[in-house]
Design an enzyme around this catalytic site. Structure first.
Site, PDB file in Angstrom:
ATOM      1  N   MET A 187     -30.079   7.672  43.086  1.00 49.36           N
ATOM      2  CA  MET A 187     -30.970   6.915  42.227  1.00 49.36           C
ATOM      3  C   MET A 187     -32.123   7.758  41.712  1.00 49.36           C
ATOM      4  O   MET A 187     -33.262   7.289  41.675  1.00 49.36           O
ATOM      5  CB  MET A 187     -31.544   5.724  43.000  1.00 49.36           C
ATOM      6  CG  MET A 187     -30.511   4.778  43.520  1.00 49.36           C
ATOM      7  SD  MET A 187     -29.659   3.978  42.144  1.00 49.36           S
ATOM      8  CE  MET A 187     -30.983   3.012  41.432  1.00 49.36           C
ATOM      9  N   PRO A 188     -31.849   9.034  41.358  1.00 51.40           N
ATOM     10  CA  PRO A 188     -33.005   9.819  40.879  1.00 51.40           C
ATOM     11  C   PRO A 188     -33.607   9.195  39.621  1.00 51.40           C
ATOM     12  O   PRO A 188     -32.893   8.791  38.706  1.00 51.40           O
ATOM     13  CB  PRO A 188     -32.389  11.187  40.547  1.00 51.40           C
ATOM     14  CG  PRO A 188     -31.078  11.216  41.260  1.00 51.40           C
ATOM     15  CD  PRO A 188     -30.611   9.804  41.320  1.00 51.40           C
ATOM     16  N   THR A 189     -34.924   9.100  39.612  1.00 46.49           N
ATOM     17  CA  THR A 189     -35.658   8.612  38.445  1.00 46.49           C
ATOM     18  C   THR A 189     -36.653   9.683  38.026  1.00 46.49           C
ATOM     19  O   THR A 189     -37.433  10.160  38.848  1.00 46.49           O
ATOM     20  CB  THR A 189     -36.404   7.306  38.788  1.00 46.49           C
ATOM     21  OG1 THR A 189     -35.435   6.313  39.161  1.00 46.49           O
ATOM     22  CG2 THR A 189     -37.190   6.781  37.587  1.00 46.49           C
ATOM     23  N   ASP A 205     -32.020   7.825  35.868  1.00 45.14           N
ATOM     24  CA  ASP A 205     -32.896   7.267  34.829  1.00 45.14           C
ATOM     25  C   ASP A 205     -33.920   8.312  34.414  1.00 45.14           C
ATOM     26  O   ASP A 205     -34.481   9.011  35.269  1.00 45.14           O
ATOM     27  CB  ASP A 205     -33.639   6.030  35.354  1.00 45.14           C
ATOM     28  CG  ASP A 205     -32.850   4.754  35.125  1.00 45.14           C
ATOM     29  OD1 ASP A 205     -32.201   4.305  36.071  1.00 45.14           O
ATOM     30  OD2 ASP A 205     -32.874   4.235  33.986  1.00 45.14           O
TER      31      ASP A 205
END
Lengths: 62, 62, 62, 62, 62, 62
Positions: free
Chosen positions: A1-3, A40
């Site tokens: 879930m890297p943002t 994202d």
């Protein structure tokens, strides 16, 4: 879930940001072994009169 | 002293954001047992051409 | 795609944060009419010695 | 390498932000004993209709 | 002066983050035609009990 | 309602951050003509292995 939040001077075209988002997502998935859909990226366009380095606004520099 | 930053696509009306801020503050105070005045909420309107998921800008999606 | 960053003093239990995340997501979806899966919430635990109001760290207050 | 993000209500003049950036950089270097060039400051102008305290937007206050 | 903040689940090794920082900097410089020294990247390790999607903490998922 | 987020390398003492918070609040109030109580400052301690400039982590530098 890297943002990722990316701040850069305003003036970059949508095409450049699109190209950059694609490239950064690809590299992130390659290194972290994650799915593209998990990445994202949000760009923030910053005016030169709102960014200072060394106490001097970038709008004041040549 | 909870402080919230909420990023959402631009286009939401001031009324919607006002309603959301009131609701989120109420729930935060209920759960954390804090005073409403201690809750700050800052909205950031993000253009679809500045937000990518899976390497594709939301402005490029249908 | 609302994304929330919530800064709060450290010491809140995982149960409280879980309850708060569920409540905030529910309210966000109700007001903005979006899917729960579109809502991301990231909590940041802040030490009282890292947060100042009025120039005084919260670790210095009674 | 201190990096500061400063959120403030929109309406401050470039001159005020320039003066503030210079003053904050000077104080940071004095206290932390670092070079001015290591200090970055980014201002974010926030509309009063995007900032709530106590569940009420600042645009709704007198 | 692109500045990137990358939030990712804790547990990534320093080697992975080092590799990722190098790759992202290289791609950023290629696309934006800027100097490597102008690119700052800050990683934030987020605990799964501090990140929720759809109202459910990632620490609660299988 | 200025709110500042300051990222700096970990290792600064609480005393230094306290001194810095007081000085930055004072200067902010002087320039912006606001009340001290309106100024919030949040410090984030960043590990050198989580901050890269020019694609190289600060933990890798001499």
């Amino acid at each position: 879930m890297p943002t990722m939040h990316i701040e850069l001077f305003e003036g970059r075209s949508p095409e450049k940001k699109r190209e950059l988002a694609a490239a950064l997502t690809k590299e992130t998935c390659r290194v972290l072994e994650c799915e593209p859909g998990a990445v994202d990226i949000i760009f923030t366009d910053v005016k030169r009169e709102n960014w200072a380095t060394g106490g001097v606004m970038w709008s004041e520099r040549d």
